[in-house]
Design a protein around this motif. Structure first.
Motif, PDB file in Angstrom:
ATOM      1  N   UNK A  17       3.972  30.278 -21.388  1.00  0.00           N
ATOM      2  CA  UNK A  17       4.776  31.454 -21.749  1.00  0.00           C
ATOM      3  C   UNK A  17       4.203  31.970 -23.061  1.00  0.00           C
ATOM      4  N   UNK A  18       3.148  32.816 -22.971  1.00  0.00           N
ATOM      5  CA  UNK A  18       2.422  33.217 -24.182  1.00  0.00           C
ATOM      6  C   UNK A  18       1.877  34.621 -24.029  1.00  0.00           C
TER       7      UNK A  18
ATOM      8  N   UNK B 113       2.444  34.275 -18.040  1.00  0.00           N
ATOM      9  CA  UNK B 113       3.752  33.685 -17.812  1.00  0.00           C
ATOM     10  C   UNK B 113       3.739  33.088 -16.410  1.00  0.00           C
ATOM     11  N   UNK B 114       3.540  31.783 -16.340  1.00  0.00           N
ATOM     12  CA  UNK B 114       3.463  31.123 -15.042  1.00  0.00           C
ATOM     13  C   UNK B 114       2.860  29.743 -15.179  1.00  0.00           C
ATOM     14  N   UNK B 115       2.419  29.187 -14.063  1.00  0.00           N
ATOM     15  CA  UNK B 115       1.921  27.825 -14.034  1.00  0.00           C
ATOM     16  C   UNK B 115       0.392  27.805 -13.971  1.00  0.00           C
ATOM     17  N   UNK B 116      -0.187  26.855 -14.668  1.00  0.00           N
ATOM     18  CA  UNK B 116      -1.611  26.576 -14.522  1.00  0.00           C
ATOM     19  C   UNK B 116      -1.749  25.070 -14.312  1.00  0.00           C
ATOM     20  N   UNK B 117      -2.918  24.682 -13.801  1.00  0.00           N
ATOM     21  CA  UNK B 117      -3.185  23.254 -13.630  1.00  0.00           C
ATOM     22  C   UNK B 117      -4.099  22.821 -14.762  1.00  0.00           C
TER      23      UNK B 117
ATOM     24  N   UNK C 235      -3.425  24.249 -23.059  1.00  0.00           N
ATOM     25  CA  UNK C 235      -3.022  25.006 -21.875  1.00  0.00           C
ATOM     26  C   UNK C 235      -2.789  26.471 -22.233  1.00  0.00           C
ATOM     27  N   UNK C 236      -2.219  26.728 -23.415  1.00  0.00           N
ATOM     28  CA  UNK C 236      -1.991  28.097 -23.861  1.00  0.00           C
ATOM     29  C   UNK C 236      -3.311  28.831 -24.029  1.00  0.00           C
ATOM     30  N   UNK C 237      -4.263  28.214 -24.735  1.00  0.00           N
ATOM     31  CA  UNK C 237      -5.544  28.864 -24.999  1.00  0.00           C
ATOM     32  C   UNK C 237      -6.312  29.119 -23.712  1.00  0.00           C
TER      33      UNK C 237
END
Length: 523
Positions: free
Chosen positions: A312-313, A300-304, A461-463
């Motif tokens: 949010x997973x 739960x947060x930001x990635x680049x 992005x989730x994976x």
């Protein structure tokens, strides 16, 4: 004969022939005029109007033949008058205004019941039954069972009881007589399916007691995409999005983190903490909540990822064999598939393919299945969008927010694409409605309740945030029948090509022989 009745401002007439049962599209207002919530004599004409209302009801609400039926109530056994009812049986009772069926249709009462909904009479009698002794002469033989099943489609069971239930009415006290009886269990008490007679009052001299009951096996069914899930520590409900695989045997459910995790745990450190959170994960099966796994890892947060994206997973590990998917291909539920553009009877399926969305593409047909709004269809309206999502804190009336970046925005022109309760659903695109294979584009996490815009996190992005391979879904194979259907198609195409080549070669051979043949003149 002809029937005419006036409706303001027009007069509507129907030409009726006694040898025609399916008379097409009779206006609902005309049907309501004749059928409106009243007892009527069972005649050929009344049956015709009932069948027309049934046809219109099926078409308007996109219901399959086995999800509803027409029945009737009777005042008493001496009366020939009947009051007709539409009984709808659903795996799941609709929870939104858009899904809710009317209480009446064309003047007929509409009775909506869940698959396992009963009036509670059987449960109320159970404790009292133990106080009385059953007549030893009362037995049920196979011939009784066969005769009843052949004559009555509403039966769910046949048993015996030492007490006869009288005038049951919900929670109000009702009378029990210590009389041994044959008990006919049915799904809907008080409504007789059209074309059938009421249950008998006596069988071989013993009275018959009719009770509602829907027996089911105690074994849990395998999990499905679209199941309702929640944590036992909170009231938030969401959707089981899909299955991912790590290694050869490890299976996980994928859903939105905020569905299962208490709000004060929602931060960037969630990835390594789920197994520290003391909570049980539950999924709804029929009317009961059953434990289905434990939190494994989440983010739960930001990635680049190309740009800043908020993820949010969370994954729920599945260790018990009863909780693992049994099919090699994930078929999604068929309920109201036409709302997503599929034809009635289609079986949308997901073999694990993903599709990366790199820019706004309004031409894509986007669909999803969620536990709240079921199948819906929409279009992309924005890419790389930002939104501030508000969450209810643990204390009622208190809220906090999180910033969501890099989201795909989808809306629907025909209603809501999603609503609260659909969080965690996988979102797909479909390229060919004839072969309804789905490609996953993202994970649904939020909906704007004012504009009904839906925010979806790109699936790659989730994976990546969950340290999953891009082929985590692809352990699933195409459906057996489709795989062999494709082989047959390829074989037929090859046969056609061979036959075409043979025909072309034969034509060239004949043409060549004609050119080289000696020419003789006719004199």
């Amino acid at each position: 004969m002809a029937i005419a009745c006036e409706f303001e401002p027009k007069k509507c007439s129907l030409e009726y022939k006694t040898n025609i049962w399916d008379i097409g599209n009779i206006p609902n207002r005309l049907l309501e005029y004749f059928l409106k919530s009243k007892y009527m004599v069972d005649t050929l004409l009344s049956k015709t109007f009932i069948r027309a209302a049934e046809q219109n009801f099926r078409s308007e609400f996109s219901l399959s033949n086995d999800s509803f039926w027409i029945g009737y109530r009777i005042k008493n056994r001496r009366s020939s008058c009947k009051k007709f009812v539409i009984v709808v049986r659903r795996e799941r009772i609709p929870q939104t205004k858009d899904e809710t069926l009317p209480s009446t249709y064309c003047g007929l009462e509409v009775l909506v019941k869940g698959k396992f909904d009963t009036d509670g009479e059987s449960r109320a009698i159970m404790q009292e039954e133990a106080k009385y002794k059953l007549d030893e002469h009362l037995t049920i033989n196979d011939s009784i069972i066969d005769q009843l099943l052949q004559a009555h489609s509403n039966i769910t069971g046949i048993t015996t009881s030492p007490v006869l239930s009288m005038n049951y009415n919900g929670d109000k006290p009702h009378k029990l007589k210590p009389i041994s009886c044959i008990v006919i269990l049915c799904h809907t008490k008080g409504v007789v399916p059209m074309g059938e007679k009421p249950f008998p009052t006596y069988i071989h001299g013993f009275p018959v007691d009719v009770r509602e009951s829907c027996p089911a096996t105690s074994a849990t069914r395998p999990p499905h995409v679209g199941d309702t899930i929640k944590a036992d520590t909170g009231m938030t409900k969401g959707t089981l999005g899909g299955f991912v695989f790590i290694g050869s045997k490890k299976v996980y459910y994928l859903t939105a983190a905020h569905v299962l995790v208490q709000k004060h745990f929602l931060n960037e450190n969630l990835f390594n903490r789920p197994n520290e959170i003391d909570t049980k994960i539950l999924r709804k099966v029929s009317q009961e909540w059953q434990e289905c796994g434990k939190l494994e890892r989440g983010y739960f947060g930001h990635i680049v990822w190309r740009n800043r994206v908020t993820v949010d997973a969370i994954l729920v590990s599945v260790d018990h064999d009863d909780h693992k998917p049994k099919d090699t291909c994930t078929f999604l539920p068929q309920e109201n598939v036409i709302n997503a553009g599929f034809s009635e009877g289609s079986k949308p399926y997901f073999t694990g393919k993903i599709k990366e969305i790199l820019k706004l593409d309004t031409s894509l047909d986007i669909v999803k299945y969620g536990q709240k709004t079921l199948w819906t269809k929409g279009k992309m309206t924005s890419f790389n969008a930002f939104n501030k999502i508000y969450f209810e804190a643990n204390d009622p009336g208190e809220y906090f927010y999180r910033n969501y970046y890099g989201q795909i925005v989808v809306t629907s022109n025909s209603g809501k694409f999603a609503d609260q309760g659909d969080s965690g659903s996988l979102v797909f695109t479909v390229e060919d409605y004839q072969d309804p294979e789905l490609q996953c584009i993202g994970l649904l996490n939020a909906v704007n309740l004012s504009t009904f815009e839906v925010f979806i996190t790109p699936i790659r992005a989730v994976l990546e945030s969950l340290k999953l391979d891009l082929n985590a879904f692809t352990r699933l194979d195409p459906p057996f029948y489709l795989k062999y259907f494709n082989i047959i198609q390829e074989t037929q195409a090859l046969q056609t090509e061979i036959l075409f080549n043979i025909e072309e070669n034969t034509r060239e051979f004949r043409t060549s022989n004609l050119r080289n043949a000696p020419v003789s003149s006719m004199q």
